[in-house]
Design a protein around this motif. Structure first.
Motif, short mmCIF file in Angstrom:
data_model
loop_
_atom_site.label_atom_id
_atom_site.label_comp_id
_atom_site.label_asym_id
_atom_site.label_seq_id
_atom_site.Cartn_x
_atom_site.Cartn_y
_atom_site.Cartn_z
N MET A 68 0.83 -1.20 0.00
CA MET A 68 0.00 0.00 0.00
C MET A 68 0.86 1.26 0.00
O MET A 68 0.52 2.26 -0.64
N SER A 69 1.99 1.21 0.68
CA SER A 69 2.90 2.36 0.67
C SER A 69 3.34 2.69 -0.75
O SER A 69 3.36 3.85 -1.18
N THR A 70 3.67 1.65 -1.51
CA THR A 70 4.09 1.84 -2.90
C THR A 70 2.97 2.42 -3.74
O THR A 70 3.19 3.31 -4.58
N LEU A 71 1.74 1.95 -3.53
CA LEU A 71 0.60 2.46 -4.27
C LEU A 71 0.34 3.93 -3.98
O LEU A 71 0.04 4.72 -4.88
N VAL A 72 0.46 4.31 -2.71
CA VAL A 72 0.26 5.72 -2.33
C VAL A 72 1.30 6.60 -3.02
O VAL A 72 0.97 7.67 -3.54
N ARG A 73 2.52 6.13 -3.04
CA ARG A 73 3.59 6.90 -3.68
C ARG A 73 3.36 6.98 -5.20
O ARG A 73 3.51 8.05 -5.81
N LYS A 74 3.00 5.86 -5.79
CA LYS A 74 2.84 5.82 -7.24
C LYS A 74 1.67 6.69 -7.70
O LYS A 74 1.82 7.54 -8.59
#
Length: 212
Positions: free
Chosen positions: A198-204
């Motif tokens: 989820m951290s990666t999705l928020v950043r992306k």
């Protein structure tokens, strides 16, 4: 599914990617006694149609299949989802006008279901589904590893389902509605808690690479 424009994801390759990485879907239909739901793994086939075809099987003993042939059904595929604390937002310190929420990614598919009892089709379906899940293993198990007579006997206990998808919706609610600093705080705290997906999705989806 309610999808505000901010959270809409309609790229077919992205929607198909979520289905393939999270194939355990929830099949929902409506009958005389109300809604029925069965959770089963699906195999997605890109056959040249707009949205593709979903295939699955359920237990013959499950009454869900008995009255759904030809009915339009809904299948829900759930990806990453996490609780989001207001404490992660820098804006909390500025004005306090923040509340908890939940981030998630989801795909919903709709189409008419075809009930299939043909043993040849069923064997092809379980083989494709098995290969889908086993192919990345160092020693993948194959349906042919089991005695043919055993597999043939097992096939008598399942019913096939095929859905030509007519509608495909995606919702990626991953903090796009927050300001850049709140998105950054969310991504950092998710990562600190070990919730890297989820951290990666928020950043992306928050374009943080451009704002850091």
């Amino acid at each position: 599914m309610y999808v505000p424009p901010t959270f809409k994801e309609d790229r077919i390759e992205v929607l198909h990617g979520l289905i393939r990485s999270n194939p355990f879907g929830l099949l929902i239909s409506n009958g005389e006694d109300g809604p029925s739901a069965t959770a089963v793994p699906f195999h997605l086939i890109q056959d040249g149609s707009q949205f593709g075809v979903l295939q699955a099987h359920i237990a013959r003993a499950n009454p869900h299949w008995q009255n759904i042939d030809g009915q339009t059904v809904l299948i829900i595929f759930q990806g990453a989802n996490e609780y989001i604390s207001p404490n992660w937002y820098p804006s909390k310190q500025m004005h306090g006008m923040v509340v908890p929420t939940w981030n998630y990614v989801m795909v919903q598919a709709r189409g008419a279901v075809k009930v299939i009892e043909d043993s040849t089709w069923l064997k092809r379906q379980i083989t494709a589904l098995t290969d889908q899940q086993e192919h990345a293993r160092s020693q993948p198990w194959k349906v042919s590893d089991a005695p043919e007579s055993y597999i043939d006997a097992e096939l008598k206990h399942i019913i096939g389902l095929e859905i030509v998808v007519k509608q495909l919706e995606g919702k990626w609610k991953v903090s796009q509605n927050r300001n850049a600093q709140d998105r950054k705080g969310t991504a950092e705290n998710l990562l600190a808690e070990g919730k890297s997906e989820m951290s990666t999705l928020v950043r992306k989806y928050g374009n943080l690479e451009q704002t850091d």
